[in-house]
Design a protein around this motif. Sequence first.
Motif, PDB file in Angstrom:
ATOM      1  N   GLN A  13     -44.706 -25.807 100.751  1.00 43.56           N
ATOM      2  CA  GLN A  13     -44.754 -26.566  99.511  1.00 43.56           C
ATOM      3  C   GLN A  13     -43.374 -27.090  99.153  1.00 43.56           C
ATOM      4  OE1 GLN A  13     -46.574 -24.005  96.552  1.00 43.56           O
ATOM      5  NE2 GLN A  13     -48.587 -24.902  96.955  1.00 43.56           N
ATOM      6  N   ALA A  14     -43.350 -28.163  98.393  1.00 44.37           N
ATOM      7  CA  ALA A  14     -42.087 -28.711  97.921  1.00 44.37           C
ATOM      8  C   ALA A  14     -41.285 -27.631  97.182  1.00 44.37           C
ATOM      9  CB  ALA A  14     -42.340 -29.890  97.000  1.00 44.37           C
ATOM     10  N   GLY A  15     -40.006 -27.593  97.482  1.00 45.58           N
ATOM     11  CA  GLY A  15     -39.133 -26.574  96.915  1.00 45.58           C
ATOM     12  C   GLY A  15     -38.985 -25.348  97.786  1.00 45.58           C
ATOM     13  N   GLY A  16     -39.805 -25.262  98.807  1.00 44.33           N
ATOM     14  CA  GLY A  16     -39.765 -24.106  99.690  1.00 44.33           C
ATOM     15  C   GLY A  16     -38.732 -24.240 100.782  1.00 44.33           C
ATOM     16  N   SER A  17     -38.738 -23.265 101.690  1.00 38.13           N
ATOM     17  CA  SER A  17     -37.747 -23.204 102.757  1.00 38.13           C
ATOM     18  C   SER A  17     -38.419 -22.984 104.106  1.00 38.13           C
ATOM     19  CB  SER A  17     -36.768 -22.044 102.505  1.00 38.13           C
ATOM     20  OG  SER A  17     -36.049 -22.237 101.312  1.00 38.13           O
ATOM     21  N   LEU A  18     -37.754 -23.486 105.129  1.00 37.61           N
ATOM     22  CA  LEU A  18     -38.138 -23.236 106.511  1.00 37.61           C
ATOM     23  C   LEU A  18     -36.869 -23.112 107.342  1.00 37.61           C
ATOM     24  CD1 LEU A  18     -41.075 -25.717 107.303  1.00 37.61           C
ATOM     25  CD2 LEU A  18     -41.223 -23.232 107.216  1.00 37.61           C
ATOM     26  N   ARG A  19     -36.983 -22.387 108.436  1.00 36.27           N
ATOM     27  CA  ARG A  19     -35.854 -22.265 109.359  1.00 36.27           C
ATOM     28  C   ARG A  19     -36.318 -22.649 110.744  1.00 36.27           C
ATOM     29  NH1 ARG A  19     -33.278 -18.455 112.730  1.00 36.27           N
ATOM     30  NH2 ARG A  19     -30.987 -18.548 112.614  1.00 36.27           N
ATOM     31  N   LEU A  20     -35.656 -23.645 111.316  1.00 39.89           N
ATOM     32  CA  LEU A  20     -35.944 -24.078 112.677  1.00 39.89           C
ATOM     33  C   LEU A  20     -34.937 -23.453 113.633  1.00 39.89           C
ATOM     34  CD1 LEU A  20     -36.588 -27.895 112.124  1.00 39.89           C
ATOM     35  CD2 LEU A  20     -38.187 -25.988 111.899  1.00 39.89           C
ATOM     36  N   SER A  21     -35.417 -23.124 114.814  1.00 42.02           N
ATOM     37  CA  SER A  21     -34.550 -22.582 115.855  1.00 42.02           C
ATOM     38  C   SER A  21     -34.763 -23.344 117.147  1.00 42.02           C
ATOM     39  CB  SER A  21     -34.832 -21.101 116.084  1.00 42.02           C
ATOM     40  OG  SER A  21     -34.559 -20.345 114.929  1.00 42.02           O
ATOM     41  N   CYS A  22     -33.713 -23.403 117.958  1.00 47.30           N
ATOM     42  CA  CYS A  22     -33.800 -24.087 119.248  1.00 47.30           C
ATOM     43  C   CYS A  22     -32.963 -23.303 120.250  1.00 47.30           C
ATOM     44  CB  CYS A  22     -33.279 -25.507 119.124  1.00 47.30           C
ATOM     45  SG  CYS A  22     -33.146 -26.410 120.681  1.00 47.30           S
ATOM     46  N   ALA A  23     -33.571 -23.018 121.393  1.00 44.42           N
ATOM     47  CA  ALA A  23     -32.868 -22.290 122.442  1.00 44.42           C
ATOM     48  C   ALA A  23     -32.794 -23.153 123.691  1.00 44.42           C
ATOM     49  CB  ALA A  23     -33.593 -20.987 122.756  1.00 44.42           C
ATOM     50  N   ALA A  24     -31.598 -23.269 124.225  1.00 45.42           N
ATOM     51  CA  ALA A  24     -31.383 -24.034 125.456  1.00 45.42           C
ATOM     52  C   ALA A  24     -31.298 -23.079 126.629  1.00 45.42           C
ATOM     53  CB  ALA A  24     -30.111 -24.851 125.343  1.00 45.42           C
ATOM     54  N   SER A  25     -31.956 -23.441 127.724  1.00 47.92           N
ATOM     55  CA  SER A  25     -31.927 -22.602 128.923  1.00 47.92           C
ATOM     56  C   SER A  25     -31.872 -23.470 130.167  1.00 47.92           C
ATOM     57  CB  SER A  25     -33.158 -21.693 128.964  1.00 47.92           C
ATOM     58  OG  SER A  25     -34.340 -22.466 129.041  1.00 47.92           O
ATOM     59  N   GLY A  26     -31.414 -22.884 131.266  1.00 47.43           N
ATOM     60  CA  GLY A  26     -31.311 -23.604 132.520  1.00 47.43           C
ATOM     61  C   GLY A  26     -29.928 -23.465 133.113  1.00 47.43           C
ATOM     62  N   SER A  27     -29.576 -24.393 133.973  1.00 47.46           N
ATOM     63  CA  SER A  27     -28.295 -24.344 134.679  1.00 47.46           C
ATOM     64  C   SER A  27     -27.177 -24.936 133.814  1.00 47.46           C
ATOM     65  CB  SER A  27     -28.406 -25.107 136.000  1.00 47.46           C
ATOM     66  OG  SER A  27     -29.444 -24.589 136.799  1.00 47.46           O
ATOM     67  N   ILE A  28     -26.909 -24.239 132.716  1.00 48.01           N
ATOM     68  CA  ILE A  28     -25.965 -24.734 131.716  1.00 48.01           C
ATOM     69  C   ILE A  28     -24.578 -24.173 131.980  1.00 48.01           C
ATOM     70  CG2 ILE A  28     -25.382 -24.758 129.267  1.00 48.01           C
ATOM     71  CD1 ILE A  28     -28.435 -24.493 128.736  1.00 48.01           C
ATOM     72  N   PHE A  29     -23.604 -25.065 132.066  1.00 46.96           N
ATOM     73  CA  PHE A  29     -22.210 -24.644 132.152  1.00 46.96           C
ATOM     74  C   PHE A  29     -21.594 -24.600 130.762  1.00 46.96           C
ATOM     75  CE2 PHE A  29     -18.181 -23.834 133.941  1.00 46.96           C
ATOM     76  CZ  PHE A  29     -17.250 -24.588 133.240  1.00 46.96           C
ATOM     77  N   SER A  30     -21.895 -25.648 129.985  1.00 45.42           N
ATOM     78  CA  SER A  30     -21.342 -25.733 128.637  1.00 45.42           C
ATOM     79  C   SER A  30     -22.189 -26.684 127.808  1.00 45.42           C
ATOM     80  CB  SER A  30     -19.896 -26.235 128.681  1.00 45.42           C
ATOM     81  OG  SER A  30     -19.346 -26.318 127.382  1.00 45.42           O
ATOM     82  N   ILE A  31     -22.193 -26.457 126.499  1.00 45.38           N
ATOM     83  CA  ILE A  31     -22.887 -27.353 125.570  1.00 45.38           C
ATOM     84  C   ILE A  31     -21.879 -27.874 124.569  1.00 45.38           C
ATOM     85  CG2 ILE A  31     -24.718 -27.636 123.885  1.00 45.38           C
ATOM     86  CD1 ILE A  31     -26.252 -25.409 125.221  1.00 45.38           C
ATOM     87  N   ASN A  32     -21.811 -29.176 124.422  1.00 44.58           N
ATOM     88  CA  ASN A  32     -20.880 -29.788 123.484  1.00 44.58           C
ATOM     89  C   ASN A  32     -21.531 -29.819 122.095  1.00 44.58           C
ATOM     90  OD1 ASN A  32     -18.733 -31.137 122.354  1.00 44.58           O
ATOM     91  ND2 ASN A  32     -19.178 -33.091 123.314  1.00 44.58           N
ATOM     92  N   ILE A  33     -22.012 -30.963 121.705  1.00 42.15           N
ATOM     93  CA  ILE A  33     -22.637 -31.095 120.393  1.00 42.15           C
ATOM     94  C   ILE A  33     -24.116 -30.702 120.477  1.00 42.15           C
ATOM     95  CG2 ILE A  33     -23.263 -32.703 118.561  1.00 42.15           C
ATOM     96  CD1 ILE A  33     -20.758 -34.310 119.308  1.00 42.15           C
ATOM     97  N   MET A  34     -24.570 -29.957 119.504  1.00 38.31           N
ATOM     98  CA  MET A  34     -25.991 -29.660 119.319  1.00 38.31           C
ATOM     99  C   MET A  34     -26.412 -30.223 117.975  1.00 38.31           C
ATOM    100  SD  MET A  34     -26.347 -25.771 120.789  1.00 38.31           S
ATOM    101  CE  MET A  34     -28.059 -25.957 121.302  1.00 38.31           C
ATOM    102  N   GLY A  35     -27.676 -30.569 117.874  1.00 36.96           N
ATOM    103  CA  GLY A  35     -28.087 -31.155 116.605  1.00 36.96           C
ATOM    104  C   GLY A  35     -29.577 -31.208 116.420  1.00 36.96           C
ATOM    105  N   TRP A  36     -29.946 -31.667 115.241  1.00 36.27           N
ATOM    106  CA  TRP A  36     -31.342 -31.855 114.871  1.00 36.27           C
ATOM    107  C   TRP A  36     -31.550 -33.300 114.418  1.00 36.27           C
ATOM    108  CZ3 TRP A  36     -34.996 -28.230 115.708  1.00 36.27           C
ATOM    109  CH2 TRP A  36     -34.564 -26.918 115.933  1.00 36.27           C
ATOM    110  N   TYR A  37     -32.629 -33.877 114.881  1.00 36.86           N
ATOM    111  CA  TYR A  37     -33.051 -35.209 114.474  1.00 36.86           C
ATOM    112  C   TYR A  37     -34.488 -35.101 114.000  1.00 36.86           C
ATOM    113  CZ  TYR A  37     -28.911 -37.013 116.846  1.00 36.86           C
ATOM    114  OH  TYR A  37     -27.616 -37.281 117.221  1.00 36.86           O
TER     115      TYR A  37
END
Length: 121
Positions: A13-37
């Motif tokens: 409902q309007a006025g409420g809260s939610l929390r989004l999460s995102c996990a990256a996996s794979g052959s990752i050496f480094s992650i620069n910028i992360m974001g939400w769109y």
Amino acid sequence: QVQLVESGGGLVQAGGSLRLSCAASGSIFSINIMGWYRQAPGKQRELVATITYGGFANYADSVKGRFTIARDNTKNTVSLQMNSLKPEDTAVYYCNAQVKLAYTTGWIEYWGQGTQVTVSS
């Protein structure tokens, strides 16, 4: 090679809260910028918030003071705490990351599959 998996969307409902999460996996050496769109029906995808490896955050004017982005570099995760949600926040939210793969040079942009956030009035 790299997967971004989002979780945490839903109906609130309007006025409420939610929390989004995102996990990256794979052959990752480094992650620069992360974001939400986000992308609402009939509209273009727009930036919500980004965060650098060092923790510098940037927000869209429409969410400043209500949303907080955070990341855990040890776990390759990024989260978005959304408070005081409004009906106009309704959209599909996408996780984004600029990734350098192991044994390669250059950054590659990856997207998650998206998670629906619906805010009722």
